[in-house]
Write a protein that holds these residues in place. Structure first.
Motif, PDB file in Angstrom:
ATOM      1  N   ALA A  40     119.000  64.316 -68.690  1.00 49.36           N
ATOM      2  CA  ALA A  40     120.090  65.423 -68.419  1.00 49.36           C
ATOM      3  C   ALA A  40     121.442  65.030 -67.899  1.00 49.36           C
ATOM      4  O   ALA A  40     122.332  65.320 -68.514  1.00 49.36           O
ATOM      5  N   VAL A  41     121.184  63.977 -67.048  1.00 48.84           N
ATOM      6  CA  VAL A  41     122.518  63.282 -66.451  1.00 48.84           C
ATOM      7  C   VAL A  41     123.521  62.806 -67.547  1.00 48.84           C
ATOM      8  O   VAL A  41     124.567  62.771 -67.900  1.00 48.84           O
ATOM      9  N   ARG A  42     122.773  62.026 -68.389  1.00 46.23           N
ATOM     10  CA  ARG A  42     123.129  61.352 -69.708  1.00 46.23           C
ATOM     11  C   ARG A  42     123.998  62.512 -70.585  1.00 46.23           C
ATOM     12  O   ARG A  42     125.117  62.194 -70.962  1.00 46.23           O
ATOM     13  N   ARG A  43     123.231  63.261 -70.994  1.00 41.41           N
ATOM     14  CA  ARG A  43     123.853  64.633 -71.720  1.00 41.41           C
ATOM     15  C   ARG A  43     124.878  65.297 -71.147  1.00 41.41           C
ATOM     16  O   ARG A  43     126.091  65.737 -71.751  1.00 41.41           O
ATOM     17  N   HIS A  47     129.073  65.125 -72.390  1.00 39.18           N
ATOM     18  CA  HIS A  47     129.666  66.364 -72.367  1.00 39.18           C
ATOM     19  C   HIS A  47     131.081  66.295 -71.637  1.00 39.18           C
ATOM     20  O   HIS A  47     132.250  66.670 -72.133  1.00 39.18           O
ATOM     21  N   ALA A  48     130.854  65.762 -70.393  1.00 36.62           N
ATOM     22  CA  ALA A  48     131.962  65.679 -69.541  1.00 36.62           C
ATOM     23  C   ALA A  48     133.140  64.619 -69.943  1.00 36.62           C
ATOM     24  O   ALA A  48     134.196  64.895 -69.887  1.00 36.62           O
ATOM     25  N   GLU A  49     132.554  63.681 -70.501  1.00 37.13           N
ATOM     26  CA  GLU A  49     133.374  62.647 -71.021  1.00 37.13           C
ATOM     27  C   GLU A  49     134.224  63.359 -72.268  1.00 37.13           C
ATOM     28  O   GLU A  49     135.560  62.880 -72.328  1.00 37.13           O
ATOM     29  N   ALA A  50     133.372  64.138 -72.874  1.00 36.47           N
ATOM     30  CA  ALA A  50     134.367  64.543 -74.279  1.00 36.47           C
ATOM     31  C   ALA A  50     135.330  65.551 -73.786  1.00 36.47           C
ATOM     32  O   ALA A  50     136.481  65.906 -74.289  1.00 36.47           O
ATOM     33  N   GLU A  73     143.839  69.837 -58.771  1.00 39.55           N
ATOM     34  CA  GLU A  73     144.457  71.223 -58.546  1.00 39.55           C
ATOM     35  C   GLU A  73     144.000  71.764 -57.138  1.00 39.55           C
ATOM     36  O   GLU A  73     144.715  72.757 -56.736  1.00 39.55           O
ATOM     37  N   GLY A  74     143.242  70.835 -56.208  1.00 37.37           N
ATOM     38  CA  GLY A  74     143.083  71.136 -55.275  1.00 37.37           C
ATOM     39  C   GLY A  74     142.015  72.408 -54.783  1.00 37.37           C
ATOM     40  O   GLY A  74     142.115  73.085 -53.768  1.00 37.37           O
ATOM     41  N   GLY A  75     141.018  72.759 -55.888  1.00 39.22           N
ATOM     42  CA  GLY A  75     140.275  73.607 -55.811  1.00 39.22           C
ATOM     43  C   GLY A  75     139.443  73.801 -56.962  1.00 39.22           C
ATOM     44  O   GLY A  75     139.327  72.886 -58.100  1.00 39.22           O
ATOM     45  N   ILE A  76     138.610  74.961 -57.074  1.00 42.52           N
ATOM     46  CA  ILE A  76     137.826  75.393 -58.291  1.00 42.52           C
ATOM     47  C   ILE A  76     138.808  76.037 -59.449  1.00 42.52           C
ATOM     48  O   ILE A  76     139.487  76.974 -58.934  1.00 42.52           O
ATOM     49  N   THR A  77     138.681  75.578 -60.583  1.00 40.07           N
ATOM     50  CA  THR A  77     139.527  76.091 -61.525  1.00 40.07           C
ATOM     51  C   THR A  77     138.445  76.473 -62.689  1.00 40.07           C
ATOM     52  O   THR A  77     137.313  76.357 -62.697  1.00 40.07           O
ATOM     53  N   ALA A  78     139.164  77.137 -63.689  1.00 42.26           N
ATOM     54  CA  ALA A  78     138.385  77.644 -64.835  1.00 42.26           C
ATOM     55  C   ALA A  78     137.552  76.518 -65.487  1.00 42.26           C
ATOM     56  O   ALA A  78     136.525  76.648 -66.242  1.00 42.26           O
ATOM     57  N   LYS A  79     138.085  75.302 -65.487  1.00 43.17           N
ATOM     58  CA  LYS A  79     137.491  74.061 -66.249  1.00 43.17           C
ATOM     59  C   LYS A  79     136.210  74.180 -65.479  1.00 43.17           C
ATOM     60  O   LYS A  79     135.059  73.486 -66.007  1.00 43.17           O
ATOM     61  N   ASP A  80     136.114  74.202 -64.043  1.00 41.89           N
ATOM     62  CA  ASP A  80     134.800  73.963 -63.337  1.00 41.89           C
ATOM     63  C   ASP A  80     133.888  74.968 -63.819  1.00 41.89           C
ATOM     64  O   ASP A  80     132.718  74.791 -63.996  1.00 41.89           O
ATOM     65  N   VAL A  81     134.298  76.254 -63.993  1.00 39.17           N
ATOM     66  CA  VAL A  81     133.508  77.282 -64.422  1.00 39.17           C
ATOM     67  C   VAL A  81     132.958  76.799 -65.737  1.00 39.17           C
ATOM     68  O   VAL A  81     131.767  77.241 -66.098  1.00 39.17           O
ATOM     69  N   GLN A  82     133.659  76.451 -66.653  1.00 39.39           N
ATOM     70  CA  GLN A  82     133.502  76.340 -67.937  1.00 39.39           C
ATOM     71  C   GLN A  82     132.339  75.077 -68.018  1.00 39.39           C
ATOM     72  O   GLN A  82     131.370  75.119 -68.619  1.00 39.39           O
ATOM     73  N   ALA A  86     128.407  74.756 -69.495  1.00 44.37           N
ATOM     74  CA  ALA A  86     127.998  74.026 -70.239  1.00 44.37           C
ATOM     75  C   ALA A  86     126.725  73.328 -69.653  1.00 44.37           C
ATOM     76  O   ALA A  86     125.779  73.055 -70.375  1.00 44.37           O
ATOM     77  N   ILE A  87     126.965  72.924 -68.286  1.00 46.79           N
ATOM     78  CA  ILE A  87     125.738  72.331 -67.747  1.00 46.79           C
ATOM     79  C   ILE A  87     124.450  73.236 -67.596  1.00 46.79           C
ATOM     80  O   ILE A  87     123.343  72.584 -68.132  1.00 46.79           O
ATOM     81  N   ASN A  88     124.625  74.381 -67.403  1.00 46.73           N
ATOM     82  CA  ASN A  88     123.569  75.417 -67.811  1.00 46.73           C
ATOM     83  C   ASN A  88     122.881  75.270 -69.142  1.00 46.73           C
ATOM     84  O   ASN A  88     121.742  75.391 -69.271  1.00 46.73           O
TER      85      ASN A  88
END
Length: 94
Positions: A40-43, A47-50, A73-82, A86-88
């Motif tokens: 799972a970490v590899r997958r 995705h994270a690299e892409a 950015e000093g916090g949680i952004t939309a990229k983190d939510v996305q 994806a991780i889910n």
């Protein structure tokens, strides 16, 4: 731009298994076997690299913890939510 606490709380409501704690999004997933977690970490890493957006990943035997925050950015952004969504998708229902 960092999201507000209200935006983060709303997003977390739609992200099964994730919590907003210590200024980051965090989810721990327990896998049936050590190598399942490693796969799972590899997958997730592919995705994270892409996406050029990389979670902090902590592996403890069969439990993998993913932590997301956009340090630049000093916090949680939309990229983190996305990335959390994806991780889910990658780890499935665990």
């Amino acid at each position: 731009m960092p999201l507000t606490d209200e935006e983060i709380d709303s997003a977390v409501g739609d992200l099964d298994g994730w919590e907003h704690t210590d200024g980051a999004l965090r989810r721990s997933v327990k896998f049936p076997a050590f190598l399942d977690g490693i796969d799972a970490v590899r997958r997730v890493a592919e995705h994270a690299e892409a996406k050029d957006h990389h979670p902090d990943i902590d592996i403890r035997w069969r439990t993998v913890t993913f932590t997301l925050v956009t340090h630049s950015e000093g916090g949680i952004t939309a990229k983190d939510v996305q990335m959390a969504a994806a991780i889910n998708e990658i780890v499935g229902d665990r």
